[in-house]
Design a protein around this motif. Sequence first.
Motif, PDB file in Angstrom:
ATOM      1  N   ASP A   1      -2.997   2.133  -2.051  1.00 11.15           N
ATOM      2  CA  ASP A   1      -2.613   2.411  -3.439  1.00 11.15           C
ATOM      3  C   ASP A   1      -1.956   3.781  -3.470  1.00 11.15           C
ATOM      4  O   ASP A   1      -2.353   4.674  -2.715  1.00 11.15           O
ATOM      5  CB  ASP A   1      -3.834   2.440  -4.374  1.00 11.15           C
TER       6      ASP A   1
ATOM      7  N   GLY B   1       1.677  -5.049  -5.275  1.00  8.58           N
ATOM      8  CA  GLY B   1       1.049  -5.091  -6.596  1.00  8.58           C
ATOM      9  C   GLY B   1       2.034  -4.653  -7.664  1.00  8.58           C
ATOM     10  O   GLY B   1       3.246  -4.806  -7.521  1.00  8.58           O
ATOM     11  N   GLU B   2       1.490  -4.066  -8.721  1.00  9.87           N
ATOM     12  CA  GLU B   2       2.296  -3.591  -9.847  1.00  9.87           C
ATOM     13  C   GLU B   2       2.996  -2.279  -9.505  1.00  9.87           C
ATOM     14  O   GLU B   2       2.467  -1.464  -8.751  1.00  9.87           O
ATOM     15  CB  GLU B   2       1.405  -3.362 -11.074  1.00  9.87           C
TER      16      GLU B   2
ATOM     17  N   SER C   1       5.955  -2.746  -3.017  1.00  6.34           N
ATOM     18  CA  SER C   1       4.564  -2.850  -3.444  1.00  6.34           C
ATOM     19  C   SER C   1       4.129  -4.305  -3.461  1.00  6.34           C
ATOM     20  O   SER C   1       4.871  -5.171  -3.941  1.00  6.34           O
ATOM     21  CB  SER C   1       4.407  -2.242  -4.848  1.00  6.34           C
TER      22      SER C   1
ATOM     23  N   SER D   1       8.452  -5.777  -5.776  1.00  6.11           N
ATOM     24  CA  SER D   1       7.068  -5.855  -6.224  1.00  6.11           C
ATOM     25  C   SER D   1       6.578  -7.298  -6.196  1.00  6.11           C
ATOM     26  O   SER D   1       7.280  -8.204  -6.633  1.00  6.11           O
ATOM     27  CB  SER D   1       6.959  -5.306  -7.659  1.00  6.11           C
TER      28      SER D   1
ATOM     29  N   THR E   1       4.531   0.917 -11.764  1.00  5.16           N
ATOM     30  CA  THR E   1       4.743   1.507 -13.088  1.00  5.16           C
ATOM     31  C   THR E   1       5.329   2.902 -12.912  1.00  5.16           C
ATOM     32  O   THR E   1       4.872   3.683 -12.088  1.00  5.16           O
ATOM     33  CB  THR E   1       3.442   1.601 -13.912  1.00  5.16           C
TER      34      THR E   1
ATOM     35  N   ASN F   1      -0.962  -2.432  -2.524  1.00  3.80           N
ATOM     36  CA  ASN F   1      -1.406  -2.727  -3.885  1.00  3.80           C
ATOM     37  C   ASN F   1      -0.460  -2.062  -4.882  1.00  3.80           C
ATOM     38  O   ASN F   1       0.737  -2.176  -4.763  1.00  3.80           O
ATOM     39  CB  ASN F   1      -2.860  -2.274  -4.094  1.00  3.80           C
ATOM     40  N   SER F   2      -1.010  -1.336  -5.853  1.00  7.31           N
ATOM     41  CA  SER F   2      -0.204  -0.790  -6.934  1.00  7.31           C
ATOM     42  C   SER F   2       0.400   0.568  -6.598  1.00  7.31           C
ATOM     43  O   SER F   2      -0.087   1.304  -5.749  1.00  7.31           O
ATOM     44  CB  SER F   2      -1.051  -0.675  -8.205  1.00  7.31           C
TER      45      SER F   2
END
Length: 187
Positions: free
Chosen positions: A93, A135-136, A133, A151, A138, A111-112
């Motif tokens: 992460d 994951g997400e 990624s 992503s 942002t 992951n994110s």
Amino acid sequence: LVSAERLLSLQTFGDISFTSLIAAPEFAQLDVFSDGLGSITGGDILSGGTVDVFSFDDFNQMGGDISLGDVSANDTVTVTGGSIALGNVVANDISLLSLGDILFNGLNSANSIALDASNGLVANNGGDGDIESDGEVTIDALGIAIGDVTSQGSVVANATAGDASFGVVTAVNDITIPASGSPSVLN
């Protein structure tokens, strides 16, 4: 070169400078803290566990600039400071929080990935500025100028006071890129 088997922690009330830091075994933790708004400059960081790099004062006010080489961790990488400049970051992460700019060559996470430069830009640091990624992803910043974003979750990138410029953006779920200026994606 500073190396440790379990926990490597550098903490001071001023500036910190190093050539490289290694906390090699699995689950090893590496912490670098400047409590007096000091700057943190260094080369590469490698950790078998987490990497936490913070520059803030006794009132938890972010302040000092952070400039590092490549950062690699088997767990989470968290960097918090006045401005952040990094090479390539690879971790489970990734969380980068800055009062100023966040610059990077590349980010890769299982992951994110969360980037918050509410009073600065998110941009490349001389490299491609690509994000990968599982994951997400942002991003919140005044403006954004990065490379490709891939992503396995969603991509949400908000440029509150400028343009949002990307290479190719690919996501399994939603892609949302609001910008007060012009959003630009090569897709």
